[in-house]
Design a protein around this motif. Structure first.
Motif, PDB file in Angstrom:
ATOM      1  N   MET A   7      -8.602 -51.336 -34.606  1.00 59.10           N
ATOM      2  CA  MET A   7      -9.167 -51.324 -33.251  1.00 59.10           C
ATOM      3  C   MET A   7      -9.057 -52.703 -32.611  1.00 59.10           C
ATOM      4  O   MET A   7      -8.739 -52.824 -31.422  1.00 59.10           O
ATOM      5  CB  MET A   7     -10.622 -50.873 -33.291  1.00 59.10           C
ATOM      6  N   GLN A   8      -9.321 -53.738 -33.400  1.00 62.01           N
ATOM      7  CA  GLN A   8      -9.225 -55.099 -32.859  1.00 62.01           C
ATOM      8  C   GLN A   8      -7.796 -55.419 -32.434  1.00 62.01           C
ATOM      9  O   GLN A   8      -7.568 -55.990 -31.357  1.00 62.01           O
ATOM     10  CB  GLN A   8      -9.709 -56.108 -33.892  1.00 62.01           C
ATOM     11  N   GLU A   9      -6.833 -55.053 -33.277  1.00 59.98           N
ATOM     12  CA  GLU A   9      -5.431 -55.292 -32.938  1.00 59.98           C
ATOM     13  C   GLU A   9      -5.013 -54.467 -31.723  1.00 59.98           C
ATOM     14  O   GLU A   9      -4.268 -54.941 -30.860  1.00 59.98           O
ATOM     15  CB  GLU A   9      -4.536 -54.948 -34.133  1.00 59.98           C
ATOM     16  N   ALA A  10      -5.490 -53.228 -31.644  1.00 59.91           N
ATOM     17  CA  ALA A  10      -5.157 -52.368 -30.506  1.00 59.91           C
ATOM     18  C   ALA A  10      -5.721 -52.952 -29.215  1.00 59.91           C
ATOM     19  O   ALA A  10      -5.067 -52.915 -28.165  1.00 59.91           O
ATOM     20  CB  ALA A  10      -5.703 -50.960 -30.725  1.00 59.91           C
ATOM     21  N   LEU A 101       7.599 -56.492 -30.943  1.00 64.30           N
ATOM     22  CA  LEU A 101       8.223 -56.439 -29.625  1.00 64.30           C
ATOM     23  C   LEU A 101       8.210 -55.009 -29.088  1.00 64.30           C
ATOM     24  O   LEU A 101       7.878 -54.766 -27.924  1.00 64.30           O
ATOM     25  CB  LEU A 101       9.653 -56.958 -29.713  1.00 64.30           C
ATOM     26  N   ALA A 102       8.562 -54.053 -29.952  1.00 62.43           N
ATOM     27  CA  ALA A 102       8.566 -52.646 -29.551  1.00 62.43           C
ATOM     28  C   ALA A 102       7.164 -52.182 -29.172  1.00 62.43           C
ATOM     29  O   ALA A 102       6.976 -51.461 -28.181  1.00 62.43           O
ATOM     30  CB  ALA A 102       9.119 -51.774 -30.668  1.00 62.43           C
ATOM     31  N   ALA A 103       6.165 -52.595 -29.957  1.00 61.36           N
ATOM     32  CA  ALA A 103       4.786 -52.204 -29.667  1.00 61.36           C
ATOM     33  C   ALA A 103       4.334 -52.747 -28.320  1.00 61.36           C
ATOM     34  O   ALA A 103       3.678 -52.045 -27.532  1.00 61.36           O
ATOM     35  CB  ALA A 103       3.862 -52.692 -30.778  1.00 61.36           C
ATOM     36  N   GLU A 104       4.690 -53.996 -28.019  1.00 63.82           N
ATOM     37  CA  GLU A 104       4.315 -54.587 -26.725  1.00 63.82           C
ATOM     38  C   GLU A 104       4.986 -53.835 -25.582  1.00 63.82           C
ATOM     39  O   GLU A 104       4.351 -53.544 -24.555  1.00 63.82           O
ATOM     40  CB  GLU A 104       4.696 -56.070 -26.693  1.00 63.82           C
ATOM     41  N   GLY A 128      12.825 -40.123 -41.110  1.00 64.16           N
ATOM     42  CA  GLY A 128      12.546 -38.825 -40.501  1.00 64.16           C
ATOM     43  C   GLY A 128      11.449 -39.013 -39.479  1.00 64.16           C
ATOM     44  O   GLY A 128      10.929 -40.124 -39.294  1.00 64.16           O
ATOM     45  N   PRO A 129      11.056 -37.954 -38.767  1.00 61.61           N
ATOM     46  CA  PRO A 129       9.940 -38.064 -37.820  1.00 61.61           C
ATOM     47  C   PRO A 129       8.662 -38.483 -38.542  1.00 61.61           C
ATOM     48  O   PRO A 129       8.391 -38.027 -39.653  1.00 61.61           O
ATOM     49  CB  PRO A 129       9.831 -36.645 -37.253  1.00 61.61           C
ATOM     50  N   LEU A 130       7.860 -39.317 -37.918  1.00 70.25           N
ATOM     51  CA  LEU A 130       6.602 -39.785 -38.497  1.00 70.25           C
ATOM     52  C   LEU A 130       5.423 -39.239 -37.698  1.00 70.25           C
ATOM     53  O   LEU A 130       5.077 -38.087 -37.822  1.00 70.25           O
ATOM     54  CB  LEU A 130       6.592 -41.313 -38.563  1.00 70.25           C
ATOM     55  N   ALA A 131       4.849 -40.049 -36.828  1.00 70.64           N
ATOM     56  CA  ALA A 131       3.662 -39.634 -36.083  1.00 70.64           C
ATOM     57  C   ALA A 131       4.019 -39.124 -34.700  1.00 70.64           C
ATOM     58  O   ALA A 131       5.091 -39.434 -34.154  1.00 70.64           O
ATOM     59  CB  ALA A 131       2.691 -40.812 -35.963  1.00 70.64           C
ATOM     60  N   HIS A 132       3.117 -38.323 -34.135  1.00 68.08           N
ATOM     61  CA  HIS A 132       3.287 -37.819 -32.775  1.00 68.08           C
ATOM     62  C   HIS A 132       1.947 -37.828 -32.073  1.00 68.08           C
ATOM     63  O   HIS A 132       0.974 -37.248 -32.566  1.00 68.08           O
ATOM     64  CB  HIS A 132       3.850 -36.389 -32.796  1.00 68.08           C
ATOM     65  N   MET A 143      -5.235 -46.092 -25.351  1.00 65.93           N
ATOM     66  CA  MET A 143      -5.776 -46.668 -26.574  1.00 65.93           C
ATOM     67  C   MET A 143      -5.329 -45.880 -27.803  1.00 65.93           C
ATOM     68  O   MET A 143      -5.076 -46.461 -28.865  1.00 65.93           O
ATOM     69  CB  MET A 143      -7.305 -46.709 -26.512  1.00 65.93           C
ATOM     70  N   ARG A 144      -5.226 -44.570 -27.666  1.00 64.66           N
ATOM     71  CA  ARG A 144      -4.761 -43.749 -28.786  1.00 64.66           C
ATOM     72  C   ARG A 144      -3.336 -44.145 -29.187  1.00 64.66           C
ATOM     73  O   ARG A 144      -3.008 -44.268 -30.364  1.00 64.66           O
ATOM     74  CB  ARG A 144      -4.812 -42.273 -28.401  1.00 64.66           C
ATOM     75  N   ILE A 145      -2.494 -44.354 -28.179  1.00 68.86           N
ATOM     76  CA  ILE A 145      -1.109 -44.776 -28.445  1.00 68.86           C
ATOM     77  C   ILE A 145      -1.073 -46.170 -29.062  1.00 68.86           C
ATOM     78  O   ILE A 145      -0.344 -46.421 -30.031  1.00 68.86           O
ATOM     79  CB  ILE A 145      -0.283 -44.722 -27.147  1.00 68.86           C
ATOM     80  N   LEU A 146      -1.878 -47.084 -28.536  1.00 70.79           N
ATOM     81  CA  LEU A 146      -1.889 -48.453 -29.051  1.00 70.79           C
ATOM     82  C   LEU A 146      -2.382 -48.496 -30.494  1.00 70.79           C
ATOM     83  O   LEU A 146      -1.857 -49.267 -31.316  1.00 70.79           O
ATOM     84  CB  LEU A 146      -2.761 -49.344 -28.165  1.00 70.79           C
ATOM     85  N   ARG A 147      -3.378 -47.678 -30.823  1.00 73.33           N
ATOM     86  CA  ARG A 147      -3.848 -47.637 -32.214  1.00 73.33           C
ATOM     87  C   ARG A 147      -2.740 -47.161 -33.147  1.00 73.33           C
ATOM     88  O   ARG A 147      -2.586 -47.669 -34.259  1.00 73.33           O
ATOM     89  CB  ARG A 147      -5.071 -46.709 -32.328  1.00 73.33           C
ATOM     90  N   GLU A 148      -1.963 -46.187 -32.680  1.00 68.93           N
ATOM     91  CA  GLU A 148      -0.855 -45.692 -33.503  1.00 68.93           C
ATOM     92  C   GLU A 148       0.208 -46.772 -33.671  1.00 68.93           C
ATOM     93  O   GLU A 148       0.793 -46.927 -34.754  1.00 68.93           O
ATOM     94  CB  GLU A 148      -0.247 -44.449 -32.850  1.00 68.93           C
ATOM     95  N   LEU A 149       0.451 -47.539 -32.620  1.00 69.58           N
ATOM     96  CA  LEU A 149       1.477 -48.576 -32.675  1.00 69.58           C
ATOM     97  C   LEU A 149       1.128 -49.681 -33.671  1.00 69.58           C
ATOM     98  O   LEU A 149       1.989 -50.148 -34.423  1.00 69.58           O
ATOM     99  CB  LEU A 149       1.682 -49.187 -31.283  1.00 69.58           C
TER     100      LEU A 149
END
Length: 301
Positions: A7-10, A101-104, A128-132, A143-149
């Motif tokens: 959460m802190q990183e997100a 870089l991709a996450a940003e 292969g596919p991971l998370a969605h 925030m949900r996307i950032l937490r996943e990143l």
């Protein structure tokens, strides 16, 4: 990483991404992409200069005065972020890995999309596919996307790209904007290469697709630093290079340029835009430049 640390990183990523998105290109993003159609807005009295074909003849007949129908562009877009989480993403010589870089970049696009009331979702892949994260809107979705990143665990190679692209093609029935983030090191196996090409072509026929290619300066040009050991993050293979040799440095640069040329041609032939991102530059600057190019191209048509 523990949930509290995630959460802190997100939150850190959200703060940085929001600052860049707000300061640089919320407007450029909005102007770069057309809406998905038009919808009825109002009926008003005819004014000089209005097109005759827009006259609402039913209302005109009832009132005895000419009225015209007005329409507005349906603005809401579906935005899909496809992020390559293969092991090559851990590399970074400028204080930032390609994965970071991709996450940003994903964070910036997600916030820009949310600001414009668009729906945004995330797909991650490696072997292969991971998370969605299904498409949605609003700050909670961002925030949900950032937490996943920030929870990404790099692994393997990029073999899952075709399967992920095919899945997005099937799931996204409505025309969408798709950003694929990765270093696009295309496979040398002809069958795998053909699989990439077919998948990307099919996706680009139905959606507006941009490849955000991630790179680091040291992948393109070797420093003059004597003997160095390189490690392939996928296979673990180690290679000793004499970077003091001009011949070695030239061969490295030529090989990198050739590989990037193959990838660029594949993307071009598939109808996919190519945007270059690098660990030594702010991603928002390159994204803003791309959106401005799209806006200018849109204005010509």
């Amino acid at each position: 990483m523990q949930p509290a640390e995630l959460m802190q990183e997100a939150r850190k990523l959200r703060w940085k991404a929001r600052r860049r998105a707000d300061d640089l290109f919320s407007g450029e993003y909005h102007a770069a992409y057309k809406g998905q159609g038009i919808e009825f807005d109002e009926v008003r009295e005819y004014q000089p200069g209005d097109e005759v074909r827009s006259i609402d003849w039913n209302v005109t007949a009832r009132t005895g005065r000419p009225f015209v129908k007005r329409f507005r562009e349906e603005r809401q877009l579906n935005v899909s972020l496809l992020m390559d989480c293969s092991a090559r993403g851990v590399f970074g010589s400028m204080g930032k890995s390609k994965l970071r870089l991709a996450a940003e970049a994903c964070g910036i696009i997600a916030i820009a999309a949310s600001t414009n009331q668009d729906r945004v979702g995330l797909w991650t892949f490696a072997d292969g596919p991971l998370a969605h994260v299904p498409a949605g809107g609003g700050p909670k979705q961002v925030m949900r996307i950032l937490r996943e990143l920030v929870a990404v665990e790099p692994r393997g190679g990029s073999a899952g790209l075709p399967e992920t692209v095919k899945t997005v093609s099937m799931v996204q029935r409505r025309r969408s904007v798709v950003f694929i983030l990765g270093d696009f090191v295309v496979p040398r196996d002809p069958e795998e290469l053909e699989s990439w090409t077919i998948a990307l072509r099919r996706l680009a026929r139905r959606h507006e697709v941009a490849a955000l290619r991630l790179s680091d300066p040291r992948e393109l040009v070797l420093p003059r630093a004597g003997l160095i050991e390189t490690v392939d993050p996928e296979t673990g293979r180690r290679t000793l290079l004499d970077t003091g040799s001009g011949r070695v440095r030239r061969r490295w640069a030529a090989r990198a340029a050739a590989d990037r040329g193959v990838a660029a041609e594949l993307l071009r032939s598939a109808g996919v835009d190519l945007v270059e991102l690098s660990t030594d530059r702010a991603p928002a600057d390159d994204l803003a430049a791309y959106f401005r190019r799209r806006e200018r191209a849109r204005a010509k048509h």
